[in-house]
Every structure is written in structure tokens, then in C-alpha cells.
Write an enzyme that holds these catalytic residues in place. Structure first.
Site, PDB file in Angstrom:
ATOM      1  N   LYS A  31       0.835  -1.197   0.000  1.00 39.58           N
ATOM      2  CA  LYS A  31       0.000   0.000   0.000  1.00 39.58           C
ATOM      3  C   LYS A  31       0.872   1.249   0.000  1.00 39.58           C
ATOM      4  O   LYS A  31       0.650   2.175  -0.787  1.00 39.58           O
ATOM      5  CB  LYS A  31      -0.910  -0.029   1.236  1.00 39.58           C
ATOM      6  CG  LYS A  31      -2.128   0.829   1.121  1.00 39.58           C
ATOM      7  CD  LYS A  31      -2.964   0.743   2.401  1.00 39.58           C
ATOM      8  CE  LYS A  31      -3.784  -0.535   2.463  1.00 39.58           C
ATOM      9  NZ  LYS A  31      -4.379  -0.727   3.815  1.00 39.58           N
ATOM     10  N   MET A 112      -5.827  -6.666   8.256  1.00 38.28           N
ATOM     11  CA  MET A 112      -5.536  -5.695   9.308  1.00 38.28           C
ATOM     12  C   MET A 112      -6.371  -4.449   9.088  1.00 38.28           C
ATOM     13  O   MET A 112      -6.505  -3.977   7.968  1.00 38.28           O
ATOM     14  CB  MET A 112      -4.048  -5.405   9.331  1.00 38.28           C
ATOM     15  CG  MET A 112      -3.318  -6.571  10.002  1.00 38.28           C
ATOM     16  SD  MET A 112      -1.571  -6.532   9.809  1.00 38.28           S
ATOM     17  CE  MET A 112      -1.386  -7.097   8.161  1.00 38.28           C
ATOM     18  N   ARG A 357      -3.462  -1.466  -6.491  1.00 41.30           N
ATOM     19  CA  ARG A 357      -2.660  -2.698  -6.418  1.00 41.30           C
ATOM     20  C   ARG A 357      -3.099  -3.579  -7.583  1.00 41.30           C
ATOM     21  O   ARG A 357      -4.179  -3.363  -8.152  1.00 41.30           O
ATOM     22  CB  ARG A 357      -2.887  -3.424  -5.088  1.00 41.30           C
ATOM     23  CG  ARG A 357      -4.327  -3.857  -4.908  1.00 41.30           C
ATOM     24  CD  ARG A 357      -4.571  -4.476  -3.554  1.00 41.30           C
ATOM     25  NE  ARG A 357      -5.996  -4.408  -3.256  1.00 41.30           N
ATOM     26  CZ  ARG A 357      -6.533  -4.448  -2.047  1.00 41.30           C
ATOM     27  NH1 ARG A 357      -5.764  -4.541  -1.006  1.00 41.30           N
ATOM     28  NH2 ARG A 357      -7.822  -4.390  -1.874  1.00 41.30           N
ATOM     29  N   HIS A 473     -16.360  -9.304   1.087  1.00 41.70           N
ATOM     30  CA  HIS A 473     -15.256 -10.158   1.532  1.00 41.70           C
ATOM     31  C   HIS A 473     -15.332 -11.535   0.875  1.00 41.70           C
ATOM     32  O   HIS A 473     -14.358 -12.035   0.319  1.00 41.70           O
ATOM     33  CB  HIS A 473     -15.304 -10.292   3.052  1.00 41.70           C
ATOM     34  CG  HIS A 473     -14.229 -11.165   3.609  1.00 41.70           C
ATOM     35  ND1 HIS A 473     -14.434 -12.502   3.881  1.00 41.70           N
ATOM     36  CD2 HIS A 473     -12.935 -10.909   3.896  1.00 41.70           C
ATOM     37  CE1 HIS A 473     -13.303 -13.017   4.340  1.00 41.70           C
ATOM     38  NE2 HIS A 473     -12.383 -12.075   4.371  1.00 41.70           N
ATOM     39  N   ARG A 579       0.767 -48.006 -17.265  1.00 39.36           N
ATOM     40  CA  ARG A 579       0.956 -49.114 -16.322  1.00 39.36           C
ATOM     41  C   ARG A 579       0.198 -50.317 -16.836  1.00 39.36           C
ATOM     42  O   ARG A 579      -1.018 -50.251 -17.017  1.00 39.36           O
ATOM     43  CB  ARG A 579       0.413 -48.737 -14.950  1.00 39.36           C
ATOM     44  CG  ARG A 579       0.943 -47.446 -14.369  1.00 39.36           C
ATOM     45  CD  ARG A 579       0.142 -47.137 -13.100  1.00 39.36           C
ATOM     46  NE  ARG A 579       0.542 -45.890 -12.475  1.00 39.36           N
ATOM     47  CZ  ARG A 579       0.018 -44.697 -12.774  1.00 39.36           C
ATOM     48  NH1 ARG A 579      -0.922 -44.600 -13.714  1.00 39.36           N
ATOM     49  NH2 ARG A 579       0.421 -43.628 -12.145  1.00 39.36           N
ATOM     50  N   SER A 782      13.342 -43.115 -16.867  1.00 36.56           N
ATOM     51  CA  SER A 782      12.197 -42.326 -16.439  1.00 36.56           C
ATOM     52  C   SER A 782      12.212 -42.334 -14.919  1.00 36.56           C
ATOM     53  O   SER A 782      12.212 -43.403 -14.303  1.00 36.56           O
ATOM     54  CB  SER A 782      10.908 -42.949 -16.974  1.00 36.56           C
ATOM     55  OG  SER A 782       9.805 -42.287 -16.402  1.00 36.56           O
ATOM     56  N   GLY A 784      10.911 -42.415 -11.565  1.00 39.16           N
ATOM     57  CA  GLY A 784       9.657 -42.730 -10.873  1.00 39.16           C
ATOM     58  C   GLY A 784       9.746 -42.092  -9.499  1.00 39.16           C
ATOM     59  O   GLY A 784      10.146 -42.723  -8.528  1.00 39.16           O
ATOM     60  N   CYS A 849       8.070 -39.388 -14.328  1.00 41.17           N
ATOM     61  CA  CYS A 849       6.654 -39.731 -14.231  1.00 41.17           C
ATOM     62  C   CYS A 849       6.328 -39.736 -12.740  1.00 41.17           C
ATOM     63  O   CYS A 849       7.205 -39.611 -11.912  1.00 41.17           O
ATOM     64  CB  CYS A 849       6.366 -41.074 -14.881  1.00 41.17           C
ATOM     65  SG  CYS A 849       7.354 -42.421 -14.251  1.00 41.17           S
ATOM     66  N   TYR A 869      11.464 -34.540 -20.822  1.00 44.29           N
ATOM     67  CA  TYR A 869      10.010 -34.393 -20.707  1.00 44.29           C
ATOM     68  C   TYR A 869       9.556 -34.618 -19.271  1.00 44.29           C
ATOM     69  O   TYR A 869      10.291 -35.183 -18.453  1.00 44.29           O
ATOM     70  CB  TYR A 869       9.273 -35.373 -21.636  1.00 44.29           C
ATOM     71  CG  TYR A 869       9.411 -36.816 -21.235  1.00 44.29           C
ATOM     72  CD1 TYR A 869       8.538 -37.393 -20.300  1.00 44.29           C
ATOM     73  CD2 TYR A 869      10.406 -37.627 -21.775  1.00 44.29           C
ATOM     74  CE1 TYR A 869       8.668 -38.712 -19.918  1.00 44.29           C
ATOM     75  CE2 TYR A 869      10.544 -38.944 -21.405  1.00 44.29           C
ATOM     76  CZ  TYR A 869       9.665 -39.479 -20.469  1.00 44.29           C
ATOM     77  OH  TYR A 869       9.791 -40.788 -20.080  1.00 44.29           O
TER      78      TYR A 869
END
Ligand code: ADP
Ligand code: MG
Ligand code: MG
Length: 897
Positions: A31, A112, A357, A473, A579, A782, A784, A849, A869
């Protein structure tokens, strides 16, 4: 105004002497820094001064004491205000009045409280009445001051004052506060003062020095109040930042009908539309607009019409001031290069700016504003990409109400924060938090919310209030948190004590399910079905920019066709983890799987596996077809076999019957397979070592699918066959030979050639350390990171929930390491593995992954380590695309620095 050698605690602004700037936010708070910046821009800011956040830090570091030189610095800053205003602090004939306002580094709305009209006492109030010629205004200001000061500084509860005022209004037959005359207010003031004295045992302070130091102390004290602590915890704001205090000359919006106070956003914070959006009240002060005491009026004619308000807009009532405000709006947007949330007051036709702001906004608004700002040339595409919090996209990726579904609408309020949510009705923040902790979806229903409700709002899926406007609010906080919210649904009679809502003859009780649509303001009975979001427009534009910027590819963890399709729609560039065991649980297959597990010998296992092979192949055909040539990583069987066995006696008997064996045999085999600690037991590649025929079948199914897809669609697929849980090169080599042999078999039998890769999942610490050796034969790694986290921290993901929160509370671990990668520990091993792997095989393909692949902080870590990746769940793909772009941009800046 520090003398030589002293620390400088006080910075002045306005009326020609401005010592601060916008980039001094850490020192002056948001502020204070922005008041200084607006003063620097030449905007009409009432003069004042800021006591720095460093003072707050000093105060708490020194047993709540101020440094000795503070007093003289504040005194001289006040003298400056007296000089420029031509008034004197505490002077009965011509008093200077100030506001005392808190302002932390990060905006903490509602945390506040501000004290207005400070400097009033019995004598100065009379002086103000005389000098302004408006006794009603003077006593209205004084009564406000007594209430605010008593509440904020002296901790006298509001209800004391509210009861007195209500009573007075009832007796006098007044409806609005503005109906009260000077005499009425004087009578109220006398009662207020008596109430204070009765409650505290001492009279309301008349000494203006005592008032100003009391208010300053209250601001610093409030930094450690419970609301502030909760807010900081929820928003990761360190307590060490501290708050600043702003002391500012008062301007008055309550001096008559050519006065007003208001709040506004430079663009619509819900939709992002480039339209001035705000509310104001004539002859009012401070937070009257958001307090819900009087119905606020719209700033613009368009806003008034869109909201079907019959109260006149500021554009109509005060066209000239409105015009000026509209220019300030454009100036601020140009200067700050972002949408602003502003507070202003009009005193006798003159505009004053009291705050600016960066405005909080919904996720759709954030996208629109970023894209529009880039299109308007105010920011670059890179900046637009950096402006969007990746986690906020979650709101857009989740379903909205099915437009075709039936809705039993029971009330309509304001569309305060978009998104649809269904859940059980709850009436207090604590209950909402408790119920949500049990995994329930909760709708928090309140007449209005206050900062004490924040934890409940955070826990809830949605929020309903029966009172309050778009800037109340509830609305502001819900938008910030991304919670669906309907505000001001006045038809709902919310009885928090009786725990009921009555509306249209219905009575809704605690625990009943309702649905809200925060984009329309509708409240509905029961649960309403939802539909998938459409990812076009600004979303697609911004994602396109992110895609141009990022270096890492984004893949998904998917095994079902539905997941694979969803992920592609969200922009996945391949599958990073498929999987295979999930495919085993299908009711068609589980019997064959069980047969395989129960078999006495290899021949028995091979017979059962032969039945499974066509199913597996079909799964891969489908996946490869959907992924249309994009890379697909398939992990061979990973979980311990006993997971597939039936657990109850009834299920066991059923299996025994379908297998033509007896219950005893099944029980015996199950007991044999039982392990004390299956996570570290006979699973992953260890199964492949014991029963190579399982991996052989899986590999053959994969390659046969590759051959078939190539033949039927012409699409070449390069599968990445991934062996789980490797700790030694030897293990890997044995299994790689099995896989290579299967590939050769398929090539021979189909006469087709194809490429493939064989690599491993790195999920054990030893594998990280021996990565160089493993990379001699493994073509990709990869990471895990789920199991890697478990094994590096020696922490079971399924059991950690009972004590991890305490670890976070005590600051031992900053974050849940299963949600955000433990960069220091797990991260170091990942970095070691990546480096050692590359030292042997420079072009080794590296990915991650596991849950971390969708976490922005973890993604940024992956960028630093140079992974190729990240792979995450389908719904997180867009989040990962954006986070990867942001990671690339910050990596760029680091390089340039
Ligand atoms: P918050 O941090 O809760 O927004 P503020 O410090 O901005 O609190 O104060 C709330 C409101 O009080 C402001 O929006 C403004 O209307 C009013 N206010 C604060 N300071 C002054 C002042 N010097 N003159 C007039 N009104 C003020
Ligand atoms: Mg406030
Ligand atoms: Mg404010």
C-alpha cells in the site's frame, strides 16, 4: 526524516515530497509503495507517510519495543502534514485528521484494519463542525472514529456500538445511517463513549498523541493476530516480512452529496473484459461500500444495466469526476502494465486516490487480461505466459454444469466467482474444515463472511452468502482462492444457529447437498451433473505461446483410452507412463491372471499367459492408435503378484471353483505370496527375473501391436519398453535380452521391421548412483519419483499422512514431498543419475513420471536438470505445459544474468 547516522524508519509521500517508489514494496509494504508511486505519477493522493516493514521486524525482535529515534521521525513527518494541510494535529479550532492503515508486502485483504478520522476528540469534533460548517459530517466522522478505534485498538466488540445505533435508529424511525442528524450523532457518541468506559473501565482516549501511537501499535500488533497468521500460512507468506503502517491525511467522502467513496477494478475481475468495473456510495466513508450496510451503486451505466440496478451510476451522478477517474484507470494500467484494484474518495467534487494494487481475478479473467494486454502491446507474449499461475488453470480444466441437466434453482445471487460446485451444506468455517478433511465436498453457507472464515472458505468447494456484493469479503476471497461463490443470494434465509436455510418453502439442513454455479449466481437443490470444459479462445492462445517457449515435452500418465484421449485433447505429446497391471484387473482377464499366479510351474504359467496375450495386444493397439505415432512408454508388470489374488474367503472359493482347484490350494498359494513389506518385496523387475515368461508375453504383445498398427493405419510407433525397479545393470541386461528376443520373434513372424527402445524406471537410490553403468545398455531413464521419494526418505506414502502435517507445521519439511519434489534430497539423486547417465550415453532420453510431473515447482526443477520431458495425469497436462514454459523463461533469465 532521519538525522545523520540514524536508521530511517519513516518515508513521506504526497504534497511534493515523495521518498518511496513502487519497487520499494518490501520496505514500504504494497500500500505504501503504491501510494508513493501514485504520488510520483502526479495523481491526487492525500499526503502522508509510511513507517517501514523493517520497523515491524525490529518491534518483534526487540520484545515489542520501538527504536528510540522513531518518535522524532514520526513527529517531524506529522509536522510536515500540518504544514501542507494548514491544520494542526489536536488543534481544537482547526484539527488535522489522519487515517492509520496497515500494508504488508503481499496484499492481505481484510487482514488488518484501518482506523479513519484519527485526531478527533470532543474538542476537535466541535472544531471540525464549526470550521466545515457541517456538524452532521463532523459528528458522523467522530462516531465512526470511536467505533473503529475502540474496536481495532482497544478490542471493544462491534456489537456494543451496533446495538446502540440500531436502538437509536429504531427510536427515531430512521432507516439509513445518512438519515441521522448532527444531534442524533452527538447523542449516539455520548452513548458510545459510555459503552467504551463501561467495557474498559477507562474513558475513550481524548489525547491525539495517545490515539496515533495506539493505532500504530495496533497495526504492528495485528501482524501476529490469528487471522493474519492463518492467512500467511495459507498463502506461504513468511512472518518475517512484517507490515508497514501508513499514516495519511483524511479526505472525506461523507461531507454531503457531492462526496463519495468507491472501489473499482480497471477491468472486470470475473471475466477479464476490458470494462471499468466498480461500485461507489454517495456521502459515505471508507469501507461502507464493501460492508454491506447500504446497497452500493455501479460506477458505469453499462455496469448498472448489466446488473439490473435501479440506482444511478457514478457516470451519471458525477460525470466529471467519473471522467477523471476513467483517465486515472487508463494511466494506472499503462503504468503498472496490469489490471489494478483501486480505492478512491470524492470530497466535494474532487477526486482522491487512496490505493492501487494488482487486482485479484478469476482464472478465466487472468487469461483474458494477459492475452489482451499482450495484444494491446502493454506486455510481451513471454510476460503474458509468466503472468498466469499454472495451478489456477485447474479451475478451467474442471467440469462445468451440464447445460442439458435439469436444475432445481432455489435462489439466484451474484455470480461472484465462477465454477460449479456441489457439496454438503455447512454453516461454520470450522465444520466446513472438519467435513472437508474427511474428504467430503462442502458448500459453506453464511449470511456474510469475515476474515475469521478463511480456513473454512479454503476447505469448501463453494461458498454461498445471502448478503454482500461483488466486492464483498466473500467474493474477493473466493475469487482469489478459485472457489466457486454465489454472493448476496438474499432469498436464502440462512439461520446459522438453527443450521437451516429456508427458501421457497424448502428447508435445507446441514449435510443436504446443494449445487452452485458461480458463473450465473444460481443455487440449486441436489447434485447437478457436469460436462467437460472447452479449451479454446484465450486459453488456447496462451497455451500456444507457452508451447513456443518451452523446451521440455509434456507427456501423460495414461493407460485407458479415455485418459489417453483426454490427455491428447489437453495437448499431451506422448505417454510417459502406461501401467500394464491396470489392464490385468479387468473382469475378463483377472481369472487368467489368477490362473497364472496360481500355476505350479512355467508350463502352467505360459498356458495362462497365452490367454492374456491377445487382450494385452488389443490394449496396446488401442493406445497406439489414439496416440497416432507419439511416443508411448510402457512399464512392464510392477506390483507384487499377491495384489491380484482374491482376499476374502468367499472370493477365494469362487476363484478356486472357476480354476477347478480347491479353496485350500488358493489359500496356500496366497499365504506363500504374502510378504511382510511388499513395497520392498517381490515386485517390479524381480518378477521378471523369477518369471521371465511374464515380461516375454508383455513385450510380444507390445511389438505385435506395433506391427498391427503399422499395417492397418500406416502409423509407425516407436514404443519405449520400460523395466521397473532396476538396481543393477545385470538385472536390466537379463530382461533386455528377453525383450529383444520377443521383438525379434514378432519381426520374424510378421515380416515387419520396427524401432523400439528399452529403458528403465529409476526409482531406487542405488539405481541413481549406478546410473552410468545402467545407461550402458538402457536407452532411457524415467524417474519414478513416487517410489524414489519413498525409498530415499524411507517414508511410506500410504502411512505418512498421519505425521507429515506435523512435520510441515514445525517447518521440518516445507512441503509434502509426495506433492512437490524434495529438491534438496531426492532432487540431488535425480541430478546425479541424470549426469551419470549422460556421461555414458549423451543422448539418453530422460523424463519424470509420478505425481511430481504435474507440480509447477517440480517441473521447474526438471528444467534445471535438463530432463527431456515430464509426464503427468491428463488433467494436469495444460498446467505442465505452462509451468514448463515458465521454467524455460526463468532458466533463460538465470543464464542471461
Ligand atoms: P484495506 O487494507 O482493508 O483495504 P485501507 O487502508 O485501504 O484498508 O482502508 C480502507 C478504506 O478506508 C479505504 O478504501 C478508504 O476508503 C478509506 N481510507 C483510508 N485512508 C483514508 C484517507 N486518508 N482518507 C479517506 N479515506 C481513507
Ligand atoms: Mg479492511
Ligand atoms: Mg484498501
Amino acid at each position: 526524516m532521519a538525522s545523520q547516522g540514524e536508521s530511517k524508519w519513516v518515508y513521506s509521500f504526497g504534497a511534493g515530497v515523495t521518498e518511496g517508489r513502487a519497487d520499494m514494496r518490501n520496505l514500504l509494504g504494497g500500500k505504501g509503495a503504491n501510494l508513493a508511486e501514485m504520488a510520483n505519477l502526479g495523481l491526487p493522493v492525500p499526503p502522508g507517510f509510511t513507517i517501514t516493514t523493517e520497523l515491524c521486524t525490529y518491534y518483534y525482535a526487540n520484545g515489542r519495543q520501538y527504536p528510540p529515534e522513531l518518535k522524532s521521525q514520526v513527529d517531524s513527518a506529522i509536522v510536515r502534514l500540518e504544514e501542507v494541510m494548514g491544520a494542526r494535529f489536536g488543534d481544537a479550532a482547526n484539527p488535522l485528521l489522519v487515517s492509520v492503515r496497515s500494508g504488508a508486502r503481499a496484499s492481505m485483504p481484510g487482514m488488518m484494519d484501518t482506523v479513519l478520522n484519527l485526531g478527533l476528540n470532543d474538542a476537535t469534533a466541535q472544531g471540525l463542525a464549526k470550521r466545515s460548517g457541517d456538524a452532521r459530517f463532523a459528528y458522523d466522522s467522530y462516531r465512526r472514529f470511536i467505533q473503529m478505534y475502540s474496536n481495532v485498538v482497544l478490542n471493544v466488540e462491534h456489537h456494543h456500538f451496533e446495538e446502540i445505533l440500531d436502538d437509536h435508529k429504531r427510536r427515531g424511525g430512521f432507516k439509513l445511517d445518512t438519515d441521522l442528524s448532527a444531534d442524533d450523532w452527538q447523542a449516539v457518541i455520548e452513548e458510545y463513549k459510555r459503552a467504551v468506559e463501561r467495557t474498559l473501565g477507562t474513558p475513550f482516549p481524548q489525547d491525539v498523541q495517545e490515539q496515533v501511537w495506539g493505532a500504530i501499535g495496533a497495526v504492528f500488533g495485528s501482524w501476529m493476530n490469528q487471522r493474519a497468521i492463518t492467512y500467511r500460512r495459507l498463502h506461504d507468506i513468511p512472518a518475517s516480512w512484517g507490515t508497514a503502517v501508513n499514516v495519511q491525511c483524511m479526505v472525506f467522502g461523507n461531507m454531503g452529496n457531492d462526496c463519495a467513496t468507491g472501489v473499482a477494478f480497471t477491468r472486470n475481475p470475473s471475466t477479464g473484459e476490458n470494462a471499468f468495473y466498480g461500485e461507489y456510495l454517495v456521502n459515505a466513508q471508507g469501507e461502507d461500500v464493501v460492508a454491506g450496510i447500504r446497497t452500493p451503486q455501479h460506477l458505469t451505466i453499462a455496469g448498472k444495466l448489466a446488473n439490473k440496478s435501479d440506482l444511478p451510476s457514478m457516470e451519471e451522478v458525477m460525470p466529471e469526476v467519473f471522467q477523471q477517474l476513467d483517465e486515472v484507470r487508463l494511466q494506472l494500467e499503462k503504468h503498472y502494465r496490469d489490471m489494478q484494484d483501486i480505492e478512491f474518495t470524492v470530497q466535494q467534487g474532487k477526486l482522491y486516490m487512496l490505493q492501487t494494487r494488482n487486482g485479484k481475478r478469476t482464472a478465466p479473467a487472468a487469461l483474458k487480461i494477459a492475452v489482451d494486454f499482450a495484444a494491446e502491446g502493454l506486455i510481451t507474449q513471454e510476460e503474458a505466459v509468466q503472468r498466469i499461475d499454472p495451478a489456477s488453470l485447474d479451475q478451467l480444466l474442471h467440469p462445468t454444469l451440464d447445460p442439458k441437466a435439469e436444475r432445481k434453482i432455489i435462489a439466484k445471487g451474484l455470480p461472484a466467482s465462477p465454477g460449479a460446485a456441489s457439496g454438503k451444506v455447512c454453516f461454520t468455517a470450522d465444520e466446513a474444515e472438519a467435513l472437508a478433511a474427511k474428504g467430503e465436498s462442502v458448500i459453506l453457507c453464511r449470511v456474510e463472511t469475515s476474515p475469521e472464515d478463511i480456513h473454512g472458505m479454503h476447505a469448501a468447494a463453494g461458498i454461498i452468502t445471502s448478503r454482500g456484493g461483488m466486492t464483498s469479503h466473500a467474493a474477493v476471497v473466493a475469487r482469489g482462492m478459485g472457489r466457486a461463490c454465489v454472493c448476496g443470494a438474499g432469498d436464502l434465509r440462512i439461520d446459522a444457529k438453527g443450521k437451516t436455510i429456508s427458501v421457497m418453502g424448502y428447508e435445507i439442513r446441514e449435510g443436504d447437498v446443494v449445487t452452485i454455479d458461480g458463473s450465473t449466481g444460481e443455487v440449486m437443490l441436489g447434485e447437478v451433473p457436469t460436462v467437460q470444459p472447452e479449451l479454446s479462445g484465450d486459453f488456447a492462445t496462451l497455451m500456444g505461446w507457452a508451447d513456443k517457449i518451452r523446451r521440455m515435452k509434456i507427456r501423460t500418465n495414461a493407460e485407458t483410452p479415455l485418459d489417453a484421449r483426454t490427455a491428447r485433447k489437453f495437448g499431451a505429446e506422448g505417454i510417459g507412463l502406461s501401467r500394464t497391471e491396470h489392464m490385468f484387473f479387468d473382469p475378463d482377464r483377472i481369472t487368467s491372471v489368477r490362473e497364472m499366479i496360481l500355476a505350479e510351474n512355467e508350463a502352467g504359467r505360459r498356458a495362462a499367459l497365452a490367454k492374456l496375450e491377445p487382450f494385452q495386444k488389443q490394449d496396446f493397439v488401442e493406445l497406439f492408435t489414439i496416440m497416432a505415432g507419439l511416443p508411448v512408454t510402457i512399464r512392464l508388470l510392477d506390483p507384487p503378484l499377491h495384489e491380484f489374488l482374491p482376499h476374502s474367503e468367499k472370493d477365494m472359493a469362487e476363484v478356486a471353483k472357476s480354476l477347478g482347484t480347491d479353496l485350500l490350494h488358493v489359500q496356500h498359494r496366497a499365504a506363500q505370496l504374502h510378504e511382510q513389506n511388499p513395497m520392498l518385496g517381490h515386485r517390479g523387475c524381480r518378477l521378471g527375473i523369477s518369471y521371465p515368461e511374464i515380461y516375454e508375453m508383455q513385450a510380444r504383445a507390445i511389438f505385435a501391436a506395433v506391427a498391427e498398427v503399422a499395417k492397418t493405419t500406416g502409423q509407425a510407433v516407436t514404443p519405449e519398453v520400460m523395466v521397473p525397479l532396476i538396481v543393477t545393470k545385470k538385472e536390466f541386461d537379463i530382461l533386455k535380452a528377453v525383450i529383444d528376443k520377443a521383438a525379434q520373434q514378432v519381426k520374424d513372424s510378421t515380416g515387419q521391421d520396427f524401432d523400439y527402445m528399452v529403458g528403465t524406471m529409476i526409482e531406487l537410490p542405488r539405481a541413481c548412483l549406478k546410473a552410468a553403468e545402467i545407461a550402458e545398455t538402457a536407452e532411457f531413464f524415467s524417474f519414478g519419483t513416487n517410489d524414489l521419494t519413498q525409498t530415499i526418505l524411507g517414508l511410506s506414502r500410504d502411512d505418512a499422512g498421519s505425521f507429515l502435517p506435523e512435520y510441515q507445521r514445525q517447518g521440518i519439511l516445507e512441503q509434502d514431498p509426495f506433492q512437490s519434489l524434495d529438491q534438496e534430497g531426492v532432487g540431488e539423486l535425480v541430478a546425479i543419475a541424470a549426469e551419470r547417465g549422460r556421461s555414458v550415453r549423451p543422448d539418453i532420453k530422460l523424463g519424470i513420471c509420478g505425481e511430481h510431473g504435474g507440480d509447477p515447482a517440480s517441473i521447474s526443477f526438471c528444467e534445471k536438470v535438463g530432463l527431456d520431458y515430464v509426464s503427468c495425469s491428463p488433467y494436469r497436462v495444460p498446467i505442465a505445459r505452462l509451468a514448463a514454459a515458465q521454467a524455460a523463461l526463468s532458466a533463460d533469465t538465470v543464464k542471461r544474468d
